[in-house]
Scaffold this active site. Structure first.
Site, PDB file in Angstrom:
ATOM      1  CD  GLU A 179      -8.671  -1.178   4.590  1.00 44.21           C
ATOM      2  OE1 GLU A 179      -8.902  -0.455   3.623  1.00 44.21           O
ATOM      3  OE2 GLU A 179      -8.299  -0.742   5.693  1.00 44.21           O
ATOM      4  NE  ARG A 197      -9.566  12.659   3.314  1.00 43.79           N
ATOM      5  CZ  ARG A 197      -9.533  11.332   3.239  1.00 43.79           C
ATOM      6  NH1 ARG A 197     -10.638  10.627   3.380  1.00 43.79           N
ATOM      7  NH2 ARG A 197      -8.415  10.710   2.986  1.00 43.79           N
ATOM      8  CG  HIS A 218     -12.782   3.553   3.408  1.00 46.04           C
ATOM      9  ND1 HIS A 218     -13.461   4.581   4.020  1.00 46.04           N
ATOM     10  CD2 HIS A 218     -11.483   3.797   3.602  1.00 46.04           C
ATOM     11  CE1 HIS A 218     -12.595   5.420   4.572  1.00 46.04           C
ATOM     12  NE2 HIS A 218     -11.371   4.966   4.318  1.00 46.04           N
ATOM     13  NE  ARG A 251      -6.242   1.597   0.034  1.00 47.57           N
ATOM     14  CZ  ARG A 251      -6.207   2.752   0.671  1.00 47.57           C
ATOM     15  NH1 ARG A 251      -5.106   3.152   1.246  1.00 47.57           N
ATOM     16  NH2 ARG A 251      -7.275   3.509   0.731  1.00 47.57           N
ATOM     17  CG  ASN A 306      -1.856   1.125   1.306  1.00 49.57           C
ATOM     18  OD1 ASN A 306      -1.825   2.024   0.459  1.00 49.57           O
ATOM     19  ND2 ASN A 306      -2.697   1.133   2.311  1.00 49.57           N
ATOM     20  N   GLY A 357     -14.088   2.708  15.031  1.00 42.92           N
ATOM     21  CA  GLY A 357     -15.206   1.759  15.157  1.00 42.92           C
ATOM     22  C   GLY A 357     -14.846   0.545  16.004  1.00 42.92           C
ATOM     23  CD  GLU A 358     -10.990  -2.635  13.812  1.00 42.66           C
ATOM     24  OE1 GLU A 358      -9.949  -2.953  14.396  1.00 42.66           O
ATOM     25  OE2 GLU A 358     -11.064  -2.537  12.565  1.00 42.66           O
ATOM     26  N   GLY A 362      -9.779   8.342   7.784  1.00 43.07           N
ATOM     27  CA  GLY A 362     -10.814   8.524   6.771  1.00 43.07           C
ATOM     28  C   GLY A 362     -12.028   7.757   7.265  1.00 43.07           C
TER      29      GLY A 362
HETATM   30  P1  ADP Z   1      -6.303   5.016   9.296  1.00 41.30           P
HETATM   31  O1  ADP Z   1      -7.518   5.481   8.583  1.00 41.30           O
HETATM   32  O2  ADP Z   1      -5.173   5.976   9.244  1.00 41.30           O
HETATM   33  O3  ADP Z   1      -5.926   3.572   9.011  1.00 41.30           O
HETATM   34  P2  ADP Z   1      -7.156   3.952  11.842  1.00 41.30           P
HETATM   35  O4  ADP Z   1      -8.156   3.012  11.259  1.00 41.30           O
HETATM   36  O5  ADP Z   1      -5.941   3.365  12.488  1.00 41.30           O
HETATM   37  O6  ADP Z   1      -6.716   5.069  10.836  1.00 41.30           O
HETATM   38  O7  ADP Z   1      -7.937   4.850  12.938  1.00 41.30           O
HETATM   39  C1  ADP Z   1      -7.297   5.891  13.602  1.00 41.30           C
HETATM   40  C2  ADP Z   1      -8.267   6.492  14.596  1.00 41.30           C
HETATM   41  O8  ADP Z   1      -8.669   5.494  15.546  1.00 41.30           O
HETATM   42  C3  ADP Z   1      -7.673   7.646  15.405  1.00 41.30           C
HETATM   43  O9  ADP Z   1      -8.588   8.721  15.494  1.00 41.30           O
HETATM   44  C4  ADP Z   1      -7.476   7.018  16.767  1.00 41.30           C
HETATM   45  O10 ADP Z   1      -7.532   7.954  17.814  1.00 41.30           O
HETATM   46  C5  ADP Z   1      -8.645   6.069  16.825  1.00 41.30           C
HETATM   47  N1  ADP Z   1      -8.407   5.070  17.875  1.00 41.30           N
HETATM   48  C6  ADP Z   1      -7.476   4.101  17.906  1.00 41.30           C
HETATM   49  N2  ADP Z   1      -7.526   3.441  19.088  1.00 41.30           N
HETATM   50  C7  ADP Z   1      -8.507   4.027  19.825  1.00 41.30           C
HETATM   51  C8  ADP Z   1      -9.049   3.814  21.122  1.00 41.30           C
HETATM   52  N3  ADP Z   1      -8.589   2.853  21.928  1.00 41.30           N
HETATM   53  N4  ADP Z   1     -10.066   4.604  21.530  1.00 41.30           N
HETATM   54  C9  ADP Z   1     -10.540   5.574  20.739  1.00 41.30           C
HETATM   55  N5  ADP Z   1     -10.073   5.827  19.499  1.00 41.30           N
HETATM   56  C10 ADP Z   1      -9.074   5.073  19.054  1.00 41.30           C
END
Ligand code: ADP
Length: 413
Positions: free
Chosen positions: A394, A235, A174, A85, A7, A327-328, A206
């Site tokens: 991904e 964004r 995505h 990607r 990527n 989300g996770e 994103g």
């Molecule tokens: P990218 O789109 O760059 O791959 P990620 O999917 O890694 O980004 O998501 C990054 C976001 O997830 C950031 O805003 C980060 O603060 C949030 N995040 C990661 N871990 C946690 C957590 N434990 N609690 C809340 N937010 C989190």
């Protein structure tokens, strides 16, 4: 058999060596600040992490480092393919494809649609073809999954010629993540994907939501570019299209200055005046930072509105899936969002949401069986939708799609 997944960004290269069948990862890492004089590469193999300087590293030098690692692991001969990607495939690509010279030309033709992303993807592909000339290279497009959207979802209400001559329409991004988590949600629910209507919410830096009907994208929140839709890290998501003209007149900003600010200085960062990092915002909000509180509230409100809008695209909703870093991991965002979605019959299960182990999939809503009076004939038991958390992967999806294109056997998608 192993697949190398790449990527490439504007100055970075993320890589992972995976077994597409088992999902096992033997090597992964990230090269950063490529071409900038102070490039570094971080590698992880078997739990061990190393970081090295790449000097004035180029993509080719980063890939040479990956090659050396493959040799050190004695695995180079077992790598069968390289999966790339690619952000934008326009209307041309609705599936992964072998990267022949003609296909690369078509990817180049999509550069105007993704001027920030596709050129970097192409640089990475060319460097990788130089480093691994004997292997098949496959392109997996972020936009491809959304090519099943109906015209009613992908057309903008703008002059027809803008679409016909310049490709102005909604494409969505995505796609790899939305497709992956939809499949995993079906597994978790123990129901066939073709029977499920899901809204998937990929929330990272994103962010986008997607209406997935029977495994096919029928609408999504991102559009011509990844700027449309939800509030994201930096964004803006949706703004009034009249904003450019207004700001140009009032603030004397140029089009490119406005576009750069909408991409890099807006979203959670712009609203909070603090950071784009959601975890930090949650902490600041707890301590009473008004900007952080507002950023969280707007992020969630707009997310909930988009999810509800996607339910219209589906007709019937079986589940809402949270994925991506936010989300996770953010039970706060998930809880705040679900509390706004009672209108769809979603009810938060606080205990499940609070206690879901990190990195695991699970259901975080209460399942309320609808009264038999609401059962619709021929559709089985009418059920309230469920909310799920599904970690995305991904790289694994790209490895699997790559394996399928190069003729791998038995890699169930
Ligand atoms: P990218 O789109 O760059 O791959 P990620 O999917 O890694 O980004 O998501 C990054 C976001 O997830 C950031 O805003 C980060 O603060 C949030 N995040 C990661 N871990 C946690 C957590 N434990 N609690 C809340 N937010 C989190």
């Amino acid at each position: 058999m192993w697949t190398l997944v790449l990527n490439s960004g504007s100055s970075s290269l993320k890589f992972a060596l995976l077994n597409p069948a088992s999902g096992e990862v033997r090597l992964s890492g990230l090269a950063e600040r490529l071409g900038g004089g102070e490039a570094t590469i971080r590698l992880e193999r078997g739990g061990e992490k190393v970081s090295r300087s790449l000097g004035g590293g180029s993509y080719a030098e980063a890939l040479n480092e990956v090659l050396r690692e493959l040799d050190a692991l004695g695995i180079r001969q077992e790598v069968r393919a390289v999966g790339h990607r690619i952000v934008h495939g326009g209307e041309r690509f609705s599936a992964p494809v072998l990267l022949t010279p003609e296909v690369l030309d078509a990817v180049r033709a999509c550069v105007p649609l993704a001027p920030l992303h596709n050129p970097a993807n192409i640089v990475g592909i060319e460097a990788a073809q130089g480093a691994f000339p004997e292997l098949p290279h496959v392109g997996v497009f972020d936009t491809a999954f959304h090519q099943t959207m109906p015209e009613v979802a992908y057309r903008y209400a703008v002059p027809q010629t803008w679409y016909r001559q310049h490709g102005v329409r909604r494409y969505g991004f995505h796609g790899t993540s939305h497709a992956y988590v939809a499949g995993k949600a079906a597994e978790l629910l123990g129901r066939p994907l073709p029977e499920l209507n899901l809204v998937t919410a990929h929330l990272g830096n994103g962010a986008s939501v997607c209406a997935v009907a029977g495994g096919r994208s029928v609408d999504t929140s991102m559009g011509l570019t990844p700027l449309e839709g939800l509030v994201m890290g930096t964004r803006s998501g949706d703004v009034d299209p009249g904003l450019h003209d207004y700001l140009a007149r009032q603030a004397g900003l140029s089009l490119s200055e406005i576009t750069a600010a909408l991409n890099k200085e807006s979203g959670l960062l712009g609203l909070s005046g603090l950071t784009n990092d959601l975890r930090e915002l949650e902490e600041a909000a707890t301590k009473g930072h008004a900007g952080a509180r507002l950023a969280l509230d707007v992020f969630v409100y707009r997310l909930a509105k988009q999810v509800a809008g996607m339910a219209v695209a589906l007709g019937r909703l079986d589940g809402v899936v949270f994925t991506g870093g936010i989300g996770e991991n953010s039970r706060t965002v998930r809880a705040m969002t679900l509390r706004r979605l009672g209108v769809l019959g979603l009810e938060l299960d606080e205990h499940a949401n609070d206690h879901l182990p990190r990195g695991e999939a699970g259901v975080i809503s209460k399942s309320v069986q609808k009264k038999s009076g609401q059962k619709k004939s021929g559709q089985g038991e009418a059920r309230d939708p469920l909310a799920l958390v599904i970690p995305t992967n991904e790289e694994l999806m790209i490895a699997r799609e790559t394996a399928v294109i190069v003729g791998g056997r038995g890699y169930a998608l």
